[in-house]
Design a protein around this motif. Structure first.
Motif: not given
Length: 814
Positions: A407, A592, A446-447
């Motif tokens: 991530d 991303h 990203r999370s």
């Protein structure tokens, strides 16, 4: 209307009208800009956030207000920071965490490797940092790397002992002493080891018939005696007593296997993972030289012999230092081989013959920290090959990432010795010992993982024992959740009040949980339409309590004030949403880090575009989506490195001719010849320039000689240079010869001029004489009868009578 050159007066009403119009236009533009910032079209309000935690996930630009401001609306809580402040939200109620990095360990870089302090050598700075990341909010840190001089070296020589390597075995019988002498010029702390391999001693790889058990060469007339096949033997662990290397080599005999490929990858893996048995030191460069003249067996080849068990990547040396699992497990894969080499900080050097160079060159692209060099048929150049490979390895720094969390996005920017920043590059080449290079590394999440999760990863230069440890925690929680109230009166005692909003219990809806499901008493459908004439809740939800409640979808999540957004209606590449390199947000791919484009299929990584000389696309193109697009006419190749018709083609190949054939030029000085010049060079006495596909190149040497060579590209993709064995040189003239030649020339010219003068005079005289003769022949009289001729003497007769004694006087005669 004004005439040309005239100026309107200050009181002119037309001028006032123009000024007013300009000001109004300016105000309109400003108002539109402000409306854009405050409108629901910004990324924060178009999201599906109904809580502070969800707000932090939408965008790093979004902030959450935990204070009740006016009537309930998502825009009153979730918006850009400046908009929340304008609406009266106090700064102490705003949740807007940022990503930060902190250095935990930062020892200075060392400058020397060996000596009493070799165990404290630092080649990477810093050594430990921590990151606190908010999703989408990028933070960066700098890493510096400096390869120190005089660093210890462990070199393990792994040799193919198949029958075709017999002449090579004879060549290296005294290799240890000579190699140690050369390596002492580069490091004062050198150790050498030796191991051998052939192949699995089982059919169909080796001869297994009873008559071949003790001697596979039985009946083979060219070489009747040899030892049985074996997988791998560690004959000499790493030691500084190089004489023992010579002793072990002199004891060895070659073997014979049935098929052409060898079991070398089995041997490489055992030499890498059996650290204690081989003797790899922690504080040293690890070099593994793999010498062979044939191709290797790869994973799944073992199935031919019934070996279905994959290699486990473990050490399997028995008490005799032999590989005991050779007939039990399959050959290792390239991925496993690369993993174990990197894990144990080993630089692998493929020393292979020219005909297999391309294959092993392709292996180096799949195994980090690997180089390939061309081995002569009898290994005569093995010492120079090892020294060249070592210098090549020491001249490069490449960062690798271990245990990379899925991530996290990492982006690298390298600043090498020339001071130029190269985005997307994580390596530097052509370094000198002691040069310091830096890398700027950007990280973003990203999370958000589950609350309280901590992750870590490691950044290390390939082949170095030094590393940077990075610990990561996530800033996904809001401080206002500490003041959560259940069954709060603010939520009509039917919900939980947290961070300024109500989270209703099942069956209740509304800003303050004031409505029950199915209650249509105060239903206002216009509040559930994005615009007049649009469907209620965009046709993807139901209107309840003047709010849209979006349907669930098997494809993903539907969200938004009017259910106008979802996370599955974005561009796809090869059927994959946002190419797998981005997140779908309200119909648009949010790529991303490291990817761009409408469907995030374009990589910004430039490392695949860097040519051997360190330039992007060899300076003949641009890097687009991680691949070179050659713009120079005639250029081609993965990095536009091939271009026979380019103006600089001859100049580039000239350096290779100089260093490979004559050991001169700039490549010979900085040990980059073997790395930069992989082309095949053929020497000849005369050049054939009739082939239209070849380019003739000429250059003048330091001795004013002329060197000629041709440059061509074969269909296989390999560049071929055909050069004269020696430059063409004109011999210097002899001084006496020159003097005699000059004097002789002058005399000759003088004689020629005299002869010409004499000839001209002779011709002229003859012509005059002929003219005279012609005139004479045409005369009618001879000179004696010329009527016009008068004698110079005239004769006149005179008659005189003399009378003696007679006188005349007065006229008389007496």
């Amino acid at each position: 209307h004004y005439s040309r050159g005239s100026n309107p007066s200050p009181g002119d009403p037309t001028l006032h009208l123009k000024k007013t119009s300009f000001l109004r236009l300016h105000d309109i533009i400003l108002m539109l800009f402000v409306l854009f910032l405050e409108s629901g079209l910004n990324v924060c309000m178009s999201g599906s956030a109904t809580s502070c935690e969800e707000c932090l996930l939408i965008s790093p630009n979004c902030a959450w207000c935990a204070q009740e401001v006016g009537t309930y609306s998502p825009s009153n809580h979730n918006a850009l920071l400046q908009n929340l402040l304008k609406r009266g939200c106090e700064a102490r109620f705003i949740e807007n965490p940022r990503s930060v990095s902190s250095i935990l360990k930062n020892k200075p870089l060392s400058s020397k490797g060996s000596g009493s302090t070799q165990y404290d050598v630092i080649q990477i700075q810093p050594q430990k940092i921590s990151l606190s990341l908010r999703p989408g909010d990028q933070t960066s840190f700098e890493v510096q790397v400096r390869p120190v001089e005089d660093y210890p070296v462990d070199l393990y020589y792994l040799m193919d002992l198949s029958l075709s390597m017999k002449d090579d075995l004879d060549t290296i019988r005294n290799l240890g002493t000579k190699l140690a002498e050369e390596m002492k010029k580069l490091t004062s702390n050198f150790r050498l080891g030796f191991g051998t391999f052939v192949d699995k001693n089982m059919s169909p790889f080796s001869y297994t018939a009873p008559k071949y058990q003790e001697n596979p060469c039985n009946g083979y007339k060219p070489f009747p005696n040899c030892v049985p096949s074996f997988g791998f033997r560690n004959l000499l662990s790493l030691t500084d007593k190089v004489d023992r290397f010579n002793e072990e080599v002199q004891k060895q005999m070659v073997s014979r296997n049935r098929d052409a490929p060898e079991g070398g990858f089995d041997a490489i893996l055992q030499a890498a993972v059996c650290k204690e048995r081989i003797g790899w030191r922690k504080e040293a460069y690890h070099l593994l030289v793999f010498a062979t003249d044939d191709v290797p067996h790869l994973a799944l080849d073992g199935k031919l012999a019934g070996l279905v068990q994959p290699h486990d990547g473990q050490c399997h040396l028995n008490e005799k230092n032999e590989y005991s699992a050779s007939t039990k497990m399959d050959y290792p894969s390239l991925a496993l081989l690369g993993e174990k080499l990197a894990e144990n900080n080993i630089f692998l050097i493929f020393a292979v013959t020219k005909r297999h160079y391309v294959l092993y060159k392709n292996f180096t692209a799949l195994i980090p920290g690997t180089t390939v060099e061309i081995l002569d048929q009898s290994s005569k150049n093995i010492i120079q090959l090892i020294v060249t490979a070592y210098n090549n390895i020491r001249s490069k720094v490449e960062l690798s990432v271990w245990d990379h969390p899925e991530d996290l996005n990492l982006a690298f920017t390298a600043t090498c010795q020339d001071g130029q920043s190269l985005s997307g590059l994580r390596k530097c080449a052509d370094l000198k010992i002691g040069d310091t290079v830096s890398f700027d590394i950007s990280v973003d999440a990203r999370s958000c993982p589950p609350s309280g999760t901590q992750k870590s990863f490691t950044i290390k230069p390939v082949g170095f024992k030094d590393r940077l440890e990075v610990s990561v925690d996530y800033r996904c929680d809001c401080g206002c959740t500490r003041y959560t109230q259940t069954n709060s009166s603010r939520c009509s005692s039917s919900g939980t009040y947290a961070c300024g909003t109500c989270h209703c219990e099942s069956g209740y809806r509304g800003a303050h949980c004031e409505c029950e499901e199915g209650d249509a008493g105060s239903l206002n459908l216009s509040a559930c339409r994005e615009a007049e004439g649009k469907q209620v809740c965009s046709g993807r939800g139901e209107c309840s309590c003047n709010q849209c409640w979006c349907y669930e979808s098997e494809f993903g999540k539907i969200y938004g004030t009017f259910c106008e957004c979802d996370d599955f209606s974005c561009a796809r590449h090869k059927g994959i949403l946002c190419s797998g390199h981005g997140d779908c947000h309200c119909g648009e791919c949010k790529c991303h880090a490291g990817y761009i484009g409408d469907n995030c299929n374009c990589s910004t990584e430039t490392a695949p575009c860097v040519s051997e000389d360190g330039r992007i696309c060899s300076g003949r193109g641009s890097c687009v989506c991680g691949r070179c697009q050659c713009t120079e006419p005639g250029a081609f190749g993965d990095t536009c490195e091939k271009c026979p018709t380019c103006p600089d083609a001859c100049a580039t190949k000239r350096e290779c001719i100089e260093c490979r054939l004559f050991n001169t030029g700039k490549f010979a000085d900085n040990h980059t010849c073997q790395r930069m010049c992989k082309d095949e060079i053929i020497t000849t006495e005369t050049l054939n320039t009739d082939d239209p596909s070849t380019v003739l190149c000429l250059y003048k040497t330091e001795n004013d000689c002329v060197m000629k060579f041709t440059y061509s590209e074969h269909a296989s993709g390999q560049s071929v240079l055909t050069a004269l064995r020696e430059p063409e040189c004109a011999s210097a003239p002899d001084a006496l010869t020159v003097l005699l030649a000059v004097v002789g020339s002058i005399l000759l010219v003088g004689i020629v001029l005299l002869a010409i003068w004499k000839l001209v005079i002779t011709i002229h005289d003859r012509r005059e004489f002929a003219r005279f003769q012609s005139a004479r022949s045409r005369a009618r009289y001879e000179m004696a009868s010329n009527p016009l001729y008068k004698q110079p003497i005239s004769t006149h007769p005179v008659e005189t009578v003399f009378q003696m004694y007679s006188k005349s006087y007065n006229g008389g005669v007496h």
